[in-house]
Enzyme design. Structure first.
Site, PDB file in Angstrom:
ATOM      1  CB  THR A  35     -36.971  20.286 -29.242  1.00 30.63           C
ATOM      2  OG1 THR A  35     -36.782  20.798 -30.553  1.00 30.63           O
ATOM      3  CG2 THR A  35     -35.765  19.447 -28.888  1.00 30.63           C
ATOM      4  CE1 TYR A  48     -33.560  18.532 -32.838  1.00 28.40           C
ATOM      5  CE2 TYR A  48     -35.823  18.014 -32.263  1.00 28.40           C
ATOM      6  CZ  TYR A  48     -34.829  18.938 -32.472  1.00 28.40           C
ATOM      7  OH  TYR A  48     -35.093  20.265 -32.331  1.00 28.40           O
ATOM      8  CB  THR A 114     -37.530  26.694 -28.595  1.00 26.51           C
ATOM      9  OG1 THR A 114     -36.783  26.044 -29.625  1.00 26.51           O
ATOM     10  CG2 THR A 114     -37.527  25.862 -27.338  1.00 26.51           C
ATOM     11  CG  ASP A 115     -37.884  26.864 -34.264  1.00 29.76           C
ATOM     12  OD1 ASP A 115     -36.915  26.833 -33.484  1.00 29.76           O
ATOM     13  OD2 ASP A 115     -37.951  26.170 -35.291  1.00 29.76           O
ATOM     14  CE  LYS A 187     -34.492  28.473 -30.774  1.00 30.86           C
ATOM     15  NZ  LYS A 187     -35.075  27.302 -31.462  1.00 30.86           N
ATOM     16  CD  GLU A 306     -32.805  58.602 -39.910  1.00 28.77           C
ATOM     17  OE1 GLU A 306     -32.455  58.793 -41.090  1.00 28.77           O
ATOM     18  OE2 GLU A 306     -32.266  57.758 -39.159  1.00 28.77           O
TER      19      GLU A 306
HETATM   20  N1  GLU Z   1     -38.174  23.676 -34.690  1.00 26.02           N
HETATM   21  C1  GLU Z   1     -38.805  22.938 -33.655  1.00 26.02           C
HETATM   22  C2  GLU Z   1     -39.858  23.722 -32.902  1.00 26.02           C
HETATM   23  O1  GLU Z   1     -39.771  24.903 -32.708  1.00 26.02           O
HETATM   24  C3  GLU Z   1     -37.855  22.400 -32.698  1.00 26.02           C
HETATM   25  C4  GLU Z   1     -37.135  23.475 -31.945  1.00 26.02           C
HETATM   26  C5  GLU Z   1     -37.386  23.382 -30.486  1.00 26.02           C
HETATM   27  O2  GLU Z   1     -38.480  23.072 -30.025  1.00 26.02           O
HETATM   28  O3  GLU Z   1     -36.427  23.647 -29.755  1.00 26.02           O
HETATM   29  O4  GLU Z   1     -40.786  23.094 -32.471  1.00 26.02           O
END
Ligand code: GLU
Length: 349
Positions: A35, A48, A114-115, A187, A306
């Site tokens: 992103t 986007y 970020t994923d 995340k 367990e």
């Molecule tokens: N799903 C995309 C990725 O991980 C956009 C999410 C992001 O970067 O915040 O690249």
């Protein structure tokens, strides 16, 4: 009296002596997409496209980073990070290592979606050979959005990478004025700028007053035995998610697909329903290494609570979440299938 040519010589000498003092620190900026390289159609829309802005534009859009550092941009790939792969981890790692091996480079910043940023960060943390700062950074909003967070995050990441007190801290993630250790970060929210957290340890620092401010350190008990320069491929490791009534079919499918390891995201303290447990015992008989972790997202899975780990030959994933346990198991399997050695990695890395 000095002659004119002597004045000229003295002038040139002082420029030569001053240049290193005036030179800006050199930072490698490796861009991979996400992103932070995304663009939308309207400032108020949540729609986007990730991974469309090239590294040259990222650098041009935040002139503050070139004011504090000489930025060496490198477009490693251009992916939304749900499309990240272990093959790409190797490419990112090797290119980052090559930059860090240059004496003039003081640190590296890696832009990333970020994923799956936490997985790339932990992979790099375990495999890069450096004491220089390495900072992964992304954004939760594209640059075209109202309240875009990418420019500030990128600036803070570069500033963190050139700061003297950032060395020897392993790979870090910087998001939302906060600095996290790669091993502990995850995340935890789909869209808020404050999406990142370290549930077990908290962050290692804050970025404030235009500088990184470290609060704590995440120590490993031993040096990582993995070296990006020696890795050429990673074995297949599947993650299986546990739930009430989960079917053993997923475990069997992973084995049939050729997985050399399975990370079980078990329920509670890494617990397994009876069918899944039987399928995992059968997978062990096929030589598949099984790591028990938990779907809970925090805490640490207890050995022999367990589940009879010793009897079944299960490795216990400790405080690593399933996606990070997978990274470590992939790396471990490049060196050994010995269960005690692999358990030792999980206990110390
Ligand atoms: N799903 C995309 C990725 O991980 C956009 C999410 C992001 O970067 O915040 O690249």
């Amino acid at each position: 009296m000095f002659k004119k040519s002597q004045f000229l010589q003295i002038g040139l000498l002082s420029v030569a002596l001053m240049t290193p003092l005036l030179a800006k620190p050199q930072v490698a900026l490796l861009a991979t997409g996400g992103t932070i390289a995304g663009a939308g159609h309207a400032r108020t829309s949540s729609q986007y496209t990730a991974a469309v802005v090239p590294v040259t534009q990222l650098i041009a859009d935040v002139p503050e980073i070139s004011a504090i550092a000489e930025i060496h941009g490198d477009q490693v790939c251009q992916l939304a990070s749900q499309a990240m792969t272990p093959e790409m981890w190797l490419k990112i790692g090797k290119q980052t290592q090559a930059q860090l091996d240059k004496e003039a480079i003081v640190g590296a910043v890696i832009t990333h979606g970020t994923d799956t940023m936490e997985e790339t960060a932990y992979f790099l943390d375990l495999t890069l050979q450096t004491t220089k700062p390495v900072v992964l950074v992304g954004s939760m909003r594209p640059g075209t959005a109202l309240g875009a967070d990418g420019a500030a995050n990128l600036y803070q990441a570069v500033k963190t990478a050139i700061s003297d007190n950032s060395a020897n801290r392993g790979v870090m993630v910087l998001m939302n004025d906060t600095i996290f250790a790669a091993r502990e970060v995850t995340k935890g929210h789909p869209f808020k700028p404050s999406a990142f957290e370290s549930p077990n340890t908290g962050p290692v620092g804050d970025f404030h007053d235009n500088a990184p401010f470290y609060l704590s350190r995440v120590d490993r008990k031993v040096e990582s035995p993995f070296d990006i320069r020696k890795l050429s491929a990673l074995p297949g490791v599947a993650i299986i998610y546990g739930y009430a009534g989960s079917s053993a079919a997923q475990v069997r499918a992973a084995v049939q697909e050729g997985a050399r390891g399975i990370v079980m995201a078990g329920v509670g303290n890494g617990n397994l329903n009876p069918d899944t447990e039987k399928a995992l015992i059968a997978a062990r008989q096929d030589g598949v290494v099984v790591v028990r972790s938990s779907r809970l997202g925090s805490g640490s899975v207890t050995k022999e609570a367990e589940v009879d780990d010793a009897k079944h030959g299960f490795v216990v994933g400790g405080s690593l979440n399933p996606q990070k346990a997978r990274v470590l198991l992939m790396l471990a399997l490049t060196q050994t299938v010995d269960l005690d050695r692999i358990q030792g990695y999980f206990d110390t890395l």
